[in-house]
Design a protein around this motif. Structure first.
Motif, PDB file in Angstrom:
ATOM      1  N   TYR A 288       7.815  -5.256  -6.019  1.00  0.00           N
ATOM      2  CA  TYR A 288       6.798  -7.069  -5.700  1.00  0.00           C
ATOM      3  C   TYR A 288       6.873  -7.996  -6.621  1.00  0.00           C
ATOM      4  O   TYR A 288       6.894  -9.307  -6.439  1.00  0.00           O
ATOM      5  N   GLY A 289       7.169  -7.457  -7.724  1.00  0.00           N
ATOM      6  CA  GLY A 289       7.475  -8.093  -9.044  1.00  0.00           C
ATOM      7  C   GLY A 289       8.429  -9.151  -9.064  1.00  0.00           C
ATOM      8  O   GLY A 289       9.101  -9.510  -9.539  1.00  0.00           O
ATOM      9  N   ASP A 290       9.741  -8.273  -8.056  1.00  0.00           N
ATOM     10  CA  ASP A 290      10.937  -9.306  -7.775  1.00  0.00           C
ATOM     11  C   ASP A 290      10.712 -10.281  -6.747  1.00  0.00           C
ATOM     12  O   ASP A 290      12.088 -11.006  -6.200  1.00  0.00           O
ATOM     13  N   GLY A 291       9.236  -9.642  -5.946  1.00  0.00           N
ATOM     14  CA  GLY A 291       9.291 -10.657  -4.488  1.00  0.00           C
ATOM     15  C   GLY A 291       9.463  -9.992  -3.238  1.00  0.00           C
ATOM     16  O   GLY A 291       9.229 -10.782  -1.971  1.00  0.00           O
ATOM     17  N   TYR A 292       9.406  -8.593  -3.060  1.00  0.00           N
ATOM     18  CA  TYR A 292      10.235  -8.118  -2.146  1.00  0.00           C
ATOM     19  C   TYR A 292       8.295  -7.673  -1.467  1.00  0.00           C
ATOM     20  O   TYR A 292       7.327  -6.994  -2.644  1.00  0.00           O
ATOM     21  N   PRO A 293       8.200  -7.689  -0.941  1.00  0.00           N
ATOM     22  CA  PRO A 293       6.662  -8.014  -0.104  1.00  0.00           C
ATOM     23  C   PRO A 293       5.645  -6.449  -0.158  1.00  0.00           C
ATOM     24  O   PRO A 293       6.353  -5.333   0.284  1.00  0.00           O
ATOM     25  N   ARG A 294       4.602  -6.788  -1.137  1.00  0.00           N
ATOM     26  CA  ARG A 294       3.929  -5.434  -1.166  1.00  0.00           C
ATOM     27  C   ARG A 294       3.225  -4.947   0.338  1.00  0.00           C
ATOM     28  O   ARG A 294       2.902  -3.995   0.844  1.00  0.00           O
ATOM     29  N   SER A 295       3.415  -5.954   1.615  1.00  0.00           N
ATOM     30  CA  SER A 295       3.089  -5.806   2.630  1.00  0.00           C
ATOM     31  C   SER A 295       3.258  -4.938   3.912  1.00  0.00           C
ATOM     32  O   SER A 295       3.072  -4.342   4.625  1.00  0.00           O
ATOM     33  N   LEU A 296       4.714  -3.989   3.031  1.00  0.00           N
ATOM     34  CA  LEU A 296       5.734  -3.237   3.743  1.00  0.00           C
ATOM     35  C   LEU A 296       5.460  -2.042   3.470  1.00  0.00           C
ATOM     36  O   LEU A 296       5.797  -1.164   3.953  1.00  0.00           O
ATOM     37  N   SER A 297       4.106  -2.672   2.750  1.00  0.00           N
ATOM     38  CA  SER A 297       3.822  -0.722   2.562  1.00  0.00           C
ATOM     39  C   SER A 297       3.616   0.145   3.962  1.00  0.00           C
ATOM     40  O   SER A 297       3.049  -0.174   4.977  1.00  0.00           O
ATOM     41  N   ASN A 298       4.155   0.892   3.765  1.00  0.00           N
ATOM     42  CA  ASN A 298       4.139   2.096   4.780  1.00  0.00           C
ATOM     43  C   ASN A 298       4.439   2.438   6.019  1.00  0.00           C
ATOM     44  O   ASN A 298       4.602   1.995   7.108  1.00  0.00           O
ATOM     45  N   LYS A 299       5.621   0.460   6.117  1.00  0.00           N
ATOM     46  CA  LYS A 299       5.942  -0.626   7.138  1.00  0.00           C
ATOM     47  C   LYS A 299       6.583  -0.674   7.498  1.00  0.00           C
ATOM     48  O   LYS A 299       7.940  -0.664   8.451  1.00  0.00           O
ATOM     49  N   GLY A 300       7.622  -0.827   6.476  1.00  0.00           N
ATOM     50  CA  GLY A 300       9.270  -1.845   6.370  1.00  0.00           C
ATOM     51  C   GLY A 300       9.746  -0.727   5.599  1.00  0.00           C
ATOM     52  O   GLY A 300      10.458   0.855   5.982  1.00  0.00           O
ATOM     53  N   TYR A 301      11.449  -1.122   6.361  1.00  0.00           N
ATOM     54  CA  TYR A 301      12.323   0.047   5.667  1.00  0.00           C
ATOM     55  C   TYR A 301      13.570  -0.379   4.947  1.00  0.00           C
ATOM     56  O   TYR A 301      13.667  -2.392   5.373  1.00  0.00           O
ATOM     57  N   VAL A 302      14.902   0.172   4.844  1.00  0.00           N
ATOM     58  CA  VAL A 302      16.126  -0.028   3.844  1.00  0.00           C
ATOM     59  C   VAL A 302      17.545   0.356   4.773  1.00  0.00           C
ATOM     60  O   VAL A 302      16.632   0.986   5.677  1.00  0.00           O
ATOM     61  N   LEU A 303      18.188   0.440   4.909  1.00  0.00           N
ATOM     62  CA  LEU A 303      19.111   0.493   5.041  1.00  0.00           C
ATOM     63  C   LEU A 303      20.035   1.045   3.715  1.00  0.00           C
ATOM     64  O   LEU A 303      20.577   1.639   3.093  1.00  0.00           O
ATOM     65  N   ILE A 304      19.987   2.757   4.027  1.00  0.00           N
ATOM     66  CA  ILE A 304      21.010   3.256   3.600  1.00  0.00           C
ATOM     67  C   ILE A 304      22.190   4.547   4.445  1.00  0.00           C
ATOM     68  O   ILE A 304      21.935   5.129   5.426  1.00  0.00           O
ATOM     69  N   HIS A 305      23.767   3.734   4.115  1.00  0.00           N
ATOM     70  CA  HIS A 305      24.584   4.682   4.560  1.00  0.00           C
ATOM     71  C   HIS A 305      24.336   4.091   6.134  1.00  0.00           C
ATOM     72  O   HIS A 305      24.801   4.104   7.249  1.00  0.00           O
ATOM     73  N   GLY A 306      23.929   2.664   6.336  1.00  0.00           N
ATOM     74  CA  GLY A 306      24.009   2.798   7.753  1.00  0.00           C
ATOM     75  C   GLY A 306      22.799   3.193   8.478  1.00  0.00           C
ATOM     76  O   GLY A 306      22.527   2.468   9.258  1.00  0.00           O
ATOM     77  N   LYS A 307      21.454   3.846   7.871  1.00  0.00           N
ATOM     78  CA  LYS A 307      21.314   4.593   8.560  1.00  0.00           C
ATOM     79  C   LYS A 307      19.444   3.794   8.019  1.00  0.00           C
ATOM     80  O   LYS A 307      19.139   3.294   6.918  1.00  0.00           O
ATOM     81  N   LYS A 308      18.547   3.888   8.751  1.00  0.00           N
ATOM     82  CA  LYS A 308      17.063   3.563   8.711  1.00  0.00           C
ATOM     83  C   LYS A 308      16.570   4.265   7.762  1.00  0.00           C
ATOM     84  O   LYS A 308      16.500   5.719   8.376  1.00  0.00           O
ATOM     85  N   ALA A 309      15.846   3.746   6.523  1.00  0.00           N
ATOM     86  CA  ALA A 309      14.939   4.448   5.538  1.00  0.00           C
ATOM     87  C   ALA A 309      13.823   3.948   5.369  1.00  0.00           C
ATOM     88  O   ALA A 309      13.736   2.852   4.767  1.00  0.00           O
ATOM     89  N   PRO A 310      12.691   4.543   6.026  1.00  0.00           N
ATOM     90  CA  PRO A 310      11.465   4.318   6.328  1.00  0.00           C
ATOM     91  C   PRO A 310      10.961   3.932   4.734  1.00  0.00           C
ATOM     92  O   PRO A 310      10.594   4.799   4.277  1.00  0.00           O
ATOM     93  N   VAL A 324      14.376   9.571   3.039  1.00  0.00           N
ATOM     94  CA  VAL A 324      15.988   9.682   3.808  1.00  0.00           C
ATOM     95  C   VAL A 324      16.283  11.820   3.818  1.00  0.00           C
ATOM     96  O   VAL A 324      17.018  12.127   4.022  1.00  0.00           O
ATOM     97  N   SER A 325      14.764  11.799   4.329  1.00  0.00           N
ATOM     98  CA  SER A 325      15.353  13.413   4.996  1.00  0.00           C
ATOM     99  C   SER A 325      16.278  13.095   6.304  1.00  0.00           C
ATOM    100  O   SER A 325      17.174  14.506   5.869  1.00  0.00           O
ATOM    101  N   LEU A 326      16.787  12.017   7.148  1.00  0.00           N
ATOM    102  CA  LEU A 326      17.463  12.298   7.984  1.00  0.00           C
ATOM    103  C   LEU A 326      18.819  11.774   7.830  1.00  0.00           C
ATOM    104  O   LEU A 326      19.533  11.163   8.384  1.00  0.00           O
ATOM    105  N   ILE A 327      19.106  11.532   6.446  1.00  0.00           N
ATOM    106  CA  ILE A 327      19.803  10.725   5.731  1.00  0.00           C
ATOM    107  C   ILE A 327      20.608  12.169   4.180  1.00  0.00           C
ATOM    108  O   ILE A 327      20.656  11.297   3.058  1.00  0.00           O
ATOM    109  N   PRO A 328      21.420  12.586   4.930  1.00  0.00           N
ATOM    110  CA  PRO A 328      21.183  13.656   3.841  1.00  0.00           C
ATOM    111  C   PRO A 328      22.519  12.868   2.973  1.00  0.00           C
ATOM    112  O   PRO A 328      22.552  14.228   1.808  1.00  0.00           O
ATOM    113  N   GLU A 329      23.040  12.388   3.578  1.00  0.00           N
ATOM    114  CA  GLU A 329      24.582  12.157   2.290  1.00  0.00           C
ATOM    115  C   GLU A 329      23.932  11.109   1.685  1.00  0.00           C
ATOM    116  O   GLU A 329      24.481  11.359   0.435  1.00  0.00           O
ATOM    117  N   ALA A 330      22.808  10.503   1.130  1.00  0.00           N
ATOM    118  CA  ALA A 330      22.265   9.949   0.629  1.00  0.00           C
ATOM    119  C   ALA A 330      22.058  10.601  -1.089  1.00  0.00           C
ATOM    120  O   ALA A 330      21.855  11.554  -1.055  1.00  0.00           O
TER     121      ALA A 330
END
Length: 392
Positions: A288-310, A324-330
Motif C-alpha cells: 500500500y506504500g505504492d498505492g496498491y490497496p490494503r483492502s485487497l488483503s485475502n481477496k485480491g489476486y495477481v497473474l503469474i504465467h497466465g494463472k491466478k494467484a490469490p 502459487v501452489s497451483l503454479i508449479p512453474e513459478a
C-alpha cells in the motif's frame, strides 16, 4: 525493465490515441475534445500524455484541477489552451495571465482580481464561467444573479469570456433523467445569455466521459474526456458497446521469494490467513506504500504465467504474499501482473476497484511516485519517469 524490477507501470501511448479517436468518432463533428489530465493524468503521467495527443486536430486543449498542474504543462512546452477546472487563489493570477492559463470563475472577487492581473500584464485573462446546474459544488446559479455575474464578466476590463460550462452529477448512471435536466438548464441559461445580454460565448462544454459515450445531445462546442481517455469506464452502468476503449496502464512486479508453508502456519500481520495444508507461497515486493490497496488483503489476486494467484493475508506497506501452489512453474524473479493482461487472463482496474471497495478513478490516482512509469509506442519504450531520478 531491469532498472525497475521491483514494480513498474507501463503506459501505452498508442492506447491513449486510440481512445481519443474512439471518442471523437462518437461525438458531433464540430465538437472538440478537452483532455482532462488532472492528478498527473489520473496517475498515468500528464506531461507525456499531453505531448502525445497535442497535435491531434480535434483536441481543443487540456483541463486540470490546480494552477500548479497547469504550470507543469506549460513549462513542458504545451501550446494548446489549459483550463483550471477548480478555484484558483489570488497569488497566482498574474502568473496565469502571463502564461495564458484559463481560470474558472464563479465569484466576483476572483473576477475583479483577475481583471487587474490581465491589465497588469497587458493581455486579457481568458476565463471560463462555471454554472452550477445540480452538482452543488462550485458555480454561479443559472438565474438572474447568474446573468448579472455574466454581464459583469463581459464588462470587466482585463478579462475575456472564452468559455462557460457545467458538470454532470449523474451522467454515469443508467437513468439519464438527472443529466438531461442539467443539460436543459444549462442550455436555457446560455440561451438567456445570448438573447437577453447579447453575449455569445465561444466555448460551451458540459459532457464528461459518460456524456461522451451516451449523451450525444450534450456534445456542445467541446467535451471533457477524463477517465475514458485512459481506457477506463466511468461506471458499470455505462454501456460498453457504443465505443471501444483500450486500458492504457498495466502494473507489474516480480517474485522475490518462494517458500513452503505447512498446515497451521500463518501469513502476514494479524495471522488473518492460516494454511490448511502444505502450500507454496510467493512474496511480491509491492504494497500500500505504492498505492496498491490494503483492502485487497485475502481477496485480491495477481497473474503469474497466465494463472491466478490469490493474495494471502494482509497486504503490507511494501510486500504481500500470494498462493502459487497451483503454479508449479513459478520461480523467483518471474514476472507478476497486478493490473493488465497475462495470456488469456486479465486484471482490470474496474475489477480491482470492485474487489478493494474503491473505484477505478481512485485506484489509478493512488499509484504513487514510488511506481516508475514506462511509456511505450509501437511496443517500444520511448520514455520513462521515476521520482528517484530527481535526487540522483
Amino acid at each position: 525493465m531491469k532498472n525497475y524490477d521491483r514494480v513498474w507501470a507501463t503506459v501505452d501511448l498508442d492506447a491513449v490515441k486510440y481512445n481519443m479517436v474512439q471518442m471523437k468518432n462518437n461525438i458531433r463533428e464540430d465538437s472538440k475534445i478537452m483532455a482532462v489530465v488532472k492528478t498527473d493524468g489520473y496517475g498515468h503521467g500528464a506531461v507525456p500524455i499531453a505531448h502525445e495527443i497535442e497535435d491531434m486536430p480535434f483536441l481543443h486543449g487540456f483541463a486540470v484541477a490546480t494552477v500548479e498542474e497547469a504550470l507543469i504543462l506549460k513549462g513542458s512546452g504545451i501550446r494548446k489552451p489549459v483550463l483550471v477546472l477548480g478555484y484558483t487563489f489570488p497569488y497566482c493570477y498574474e502568473k496565469m495571465a502571463r502564461e495564458e492559463i484559463r481560470p474558472t470563475v464563479f465569484r466576483e472577487d476572483m473576477l475583479e482580481e483577475m481583471g487587474k492581473a490581465g491589465q497588469a500584464c497587458g493581455r486579457p485573462v481568458k476565463i471560463h464561467i462555471k454554472v452550477d446546474t445540480g452538482m452543488s459544488r462550485i458555480g454561479i446559479r443559472p438565474d438572474e444573479s447568474g446573468l448579472a455575474f455574466v454581464k459583469k464578466c463581459a464588462e470587466t476590463p482585463g478579462v475575456e469570456i472564452e468559455g462557460i460550462f457545467t458538470h454532470f452529477a449523474k451522467a454515469d448512471e443508467k437513468d439519464k433523467t438527472s443529466a438531461k435536466k442539467q443539460l436543459e438548464t444549462f442550455l436555457a441559461f446560455t440561451g438567456q445569455i445570448h438573447d437577453q445580454l447579447g453575449i455569445r460565448i465561444p466555448v460551451r462544454h458540459c459532457s464528461n466521459s459518460a456524456g461522451i459515450v451516451e449523451l450525444k445531445e450534450a456534445n456542445l462546442d467541446a467535451v471533457r474526456a477524463g477517465i475514458t481517455l485512459y481506457g477506463l469506464w466511468p461506471s458499470d452502468e455505462v454501456k460498453r458497446d457504443i465505443i471501444s476503449l483500450q486500458p492504457v496502464l498495466s502494473l507489474k512486479s516480480r517474485i522475490v521469494y518462494i517458500k513452503k508453508l505447512e498446515a497451521g502456519m500463518e501469513v502476514s500481520y494479524g495471522g488473518t490467513f492460516v494454511a490448511k495444508e502444505t502450500m507454496q507461497v510467493a512474496t511480491i515486493p509491492v504494497g500500500y506504500g505504492d498505492g496498491y490497496p490494503r483492502s485487497l488483503s485475502n481477496k485480491g489476486y495477481v497473474l503469474i504465467h497466465g494463472k491466478k494467484a490469490p493474495i494471502l493475508g494482509r497486504v503490507c506497506m511494501d510486500q504481500f504474499m500470494v498462493d502459487v501452489s497451483l503454479i508449479p512453474e513459478a520461480v523467483q524473479s518471474d514476472e507478476v501482473t497486478l493490473i493488465g493482461r497475462d495470456g488469456e487472463e486479465s486484471i482490470t482496474m474496474e475489477e480491482l476497484g470492485e474487489l478493494s471497495g474503491r473505484f477505478n478513478y481512485e485506484l489509478a490516482c493512488c499509484l504513487n511516485k514510488r511506481v516508475p512509469r514506462i511509456y511505450t509506442r509501437d511496443g517500444k519504450v520511448v520514455y520513462s519517469k521515476d521520482s528517484f531520478r530527481d535526487f540522483r
